[in-house]
Design an enzyme around this catalytic site. Structure first.
Site, mmCIF file in Angstrom:
data_model
loop_
_atom_site.group_PDB
_atom_site.id
_atom_site.type_symbol
_atom_site.label_atom_id
_atom_site.label_comp_id
_atom_site.label_asym_id
_atom_site.label_seq_id
_atom_site.Cartn_x
_atom_site.Cartn_y
_atom_site.Cartn_z
ATOM 1 C CG ASP A 140 -1.785 -0.957 1.240
ATOM 2 O OD1 ASP A 140 -2.369 -2.103 0.358
ATOM 3 O OD2 ASP A 140 -1.846 -1.931 2.495
ATOM 4 C CE LYS A 155 3.509 -2.682 -4.621
ATOM 5 N NZ LYS A 155 2.617 -2.522 -2.851
ATOM 6 N N GLY A 158 -4.151 -4.377 -4.489
ATOM 7 C CA GLY A 158 -4.642 -3.420 -5.535
ATOM 8 C C GLY A 158 -4.267 -2.036 -5.692
ATOM 9 C CG HIS A 159 -1.309 -1.180 -7.457
ATOM 10 N ND1 HIS A 159 -0.490 -2.137 -8.732
ATOM 11 C CD2 HIS A 159 -0.557 -1.482 -6.571
ATOM 12 C CE1 HIS A 159 0.502 -2.588 -8.273
ATOM 13 N NE2 HIS A 159 0.069 -2.353 -6.260
ATOM 14 C CD GLN A 182 0.792 -9.276 -2.191
ATOM 15 O OE1 GLN A 182 1.687 -9.519 -2.849
ATOM 16 N NE2 GLN A 182 -0.390 -9.516 -2.096
ATOM 17 C CB VAL A 200 -7.951 -5.018 -2.676
ATOM 18 C CG1 VAL A 200 -9.179 -6.465 -3.135
ATOM 19 C CG2 VAL A 200 -7.723 -4.996 -4.270
ATOM 20 N NE ARG A 237 -8.291 -5.980 5.479
ATOM 21 C CZ ARG A 237 -7.449 -7.292 5.222
ATOM 22 N NH1 ARG A 237 -7.562 -7.991 6.381
ATOM 23 N NH2 ARG A 237 -5.810 -7.368 4.785
ATOM 24 C CG ASP A 269 0.722 14.586 0.173
ATOM 25 O OD1 ASP A 269 1.716 13.856 -0.284
ATOM 26 O OD2 ASP A 269 -0.525 14.715 0.194
ATOM 27 C CB SER A 322 4.323 10.524 -4.904
ATOM 28 O OG SER A 322 3.304 10.665 -5.162
#
Length: 435
Positions: free
Chosen positions: A13, A16, A40-41, A229, A305, A308, A338, A418
């Protein structure tokens, strides 16, 4: 020009998806090499949000080839649903832009059912480890069947006669487990019908991905390998047993896609400017206070995904340094800087204390991992905004000092920064493809 592997340097998380999407502009091919639809992305592009689980992040860019390697476990129904969802958002996904390894193992409904039954049965008593915190999507049981040589693979869908025999062998094992968990047994017939129905939709994407990669490498194509992951969820080097069921490090890119280890020239480790974790397991720098809640709210820390909420804490330089060493990471992409805007005093974990000893790594044992206490270094925060910054000169001086100190502590340079979920809010300090 180097091919690049993008891997998480924390517990996943880390952002990526955005980094892979940003780098894919410089690549011809994006390869997913491990994991399943438990990862998930989230990509934010021109105001649109795209949530991906199995598809490589390059799929949203026209003209890019996306490959799913043999190291991925594929739920065919979830994959086809994801393809349909992206098409509904205007993304063209078809066999000309997406190819799937014919030797990739499948996740079947029985895998998810076993995964969830195990979690229900786990407890912390009598020496048990308690719940692991899996997503219940069958990833672990699917990898078990792969290693035990009873998996149903994509190529098996093209051979109905042999598929029937393979299902019989698979169910001999799974029905014994289901009886033990008090679940009803499964008949082979209905499951085979389900698979043959999905076969016509999945097989047009199938090919020897290793052969495709060999040709791409021969002609010098730029390849971007996309992990799922993070390093601390690696089945060998993570916080075992609270880990995923595959190898998440850059070294897995070769095996999980069918190419040589020399294919990866640069490993880019993604890390947040703080730390998060989803699910159970040790988390030395976790904050159960107002600052932890603030990080979660400002960082929108919810699983792509599962939905949670993520556990949040200070940056753990010990863990990231360890991930860099075992993962062969050459440089970092630091995300969500940020989110720290406006916090007056920041802390970074530089070592652990455990029974009077000072440790500079996370030990392997469960009890030791649960018992370590972070040793913090305090750093000055900043009042100015870093959100949307696109050059190092746009950052407050204290933010620059924070980034430089993290580089020293983890012993690796920051290649990218980023400063928001938007693709263009990225500061390039060193181009991974140029190394």
């Amino acid at each position: 020009m180097a091919n690049v592997a993008v891997i998480g340097a924390q517990w996943g998380d880390e952002g990526k998806g955005k980094i892979v999407d940003w780098l894919s502009e410089r690549a011809e091919v994006v390869v997913r090499f491990q994991g399943g639809h438990n990862a998930g992305h989230t990509l934010v592009i021109d105001g649109g949000t795209y949530k991906l689980s199995l598809l490589p992040s390059g799929v949203v860019r026209p003209g890019k080839l996306s490959l799913i390697g043999n190291g991925v476990v594929i739920d065919p129904w979830a994959l086809l649903e994801e393809i349909d969802r992206l098409r509904a958002q205007g993304v063209a996904v078809g066999p000309d832009s997406l190819r799937i390894a014919e030797n990739a193992p499948l996740i079947l409904p029985l895998h998810g059912e076993l995964d969830r039954a195990r979690e229900r049965a786990r407890s912390g008593g009598d020496g048990g480890i308690g719940k692991i915190g899996t997503t219940g999507r069958g990833i672990g049981p699917a990898y078990e069947d792969k290693v035990a040589r009873r998996a149903i693979r994509v190529c098996d869908l093209a051979d109905p006669g042999r598929l029937e025999n393979k299902l019989a062998e698979l169910l001999l094992h799974h029905n014994a487990l289901r009886r033990g968990y008090g679940e009803e047994e499964i008949a082979a017939g209905p499951l085979q019908e389900q698979l043959l129905t999905v076969a016509s939709k999945l097989l047009p994407y199938a090919e020897p991905v290793w052969l495709r990669l060999a040709e791409l490498r021969r002609r010098g194509a730029r390849i971007l390998f996309e992990g799922a992951q993070g390093a601390m969820l690696d089945v060998d080097h993570g916080t075992y047993p609270f880990v995923t069921s595959s190898n998440t490090l850059a070294a897995a890119a070769a095996l999980g896609s069918g190419t040589g280890p020399d294919a990866v020239g640069y490993a880019l480790g993604i890390t947040k400017a703080y730390t998060t974790r989803v699910g159970e397991g040790p988390f030395p720098t976790e904050l159960n206070d107002e600052i932890g809640r603030r990080l979660g709210e400002r960082g929108r820390e919810f699983g792509t995904v599962t939905g949670r909420p993520r556990r949040c804490g200070w940056f753990d330089a010990v863990l990231v340094r360890q991930a860099i060493k075992v993962g062969g990471i050459h440089g970092m992409a630091l995300t969500k800087l940020d989110v720290l805007d406006g916090i007056e005093q920041l802390k970074v974990c530089t070592a652990y204390r455990h029974f009077g000893q000072t440790l500079h790594h996370l030990p392997a044992g469960m009890a030791a991992q649960a018992g370590v206490q972070p040793i913090y270094e305090e750093l000055e925060g900043w009042t100015g905004s870093t959100r949307g910054a696109r050059s190092f000169a746009d950052l407050p001086a204290a933010a620059v000092k924070y980034v430089k100190r993290l580089e020293e502590l983890v012993e690796a340079p920051v290649a990218l920064l980023s400063t928001s979920p938007d693709r263009d809010d990225t500061i390039l300090l060193r181009d991974p493809f140029a190394d």
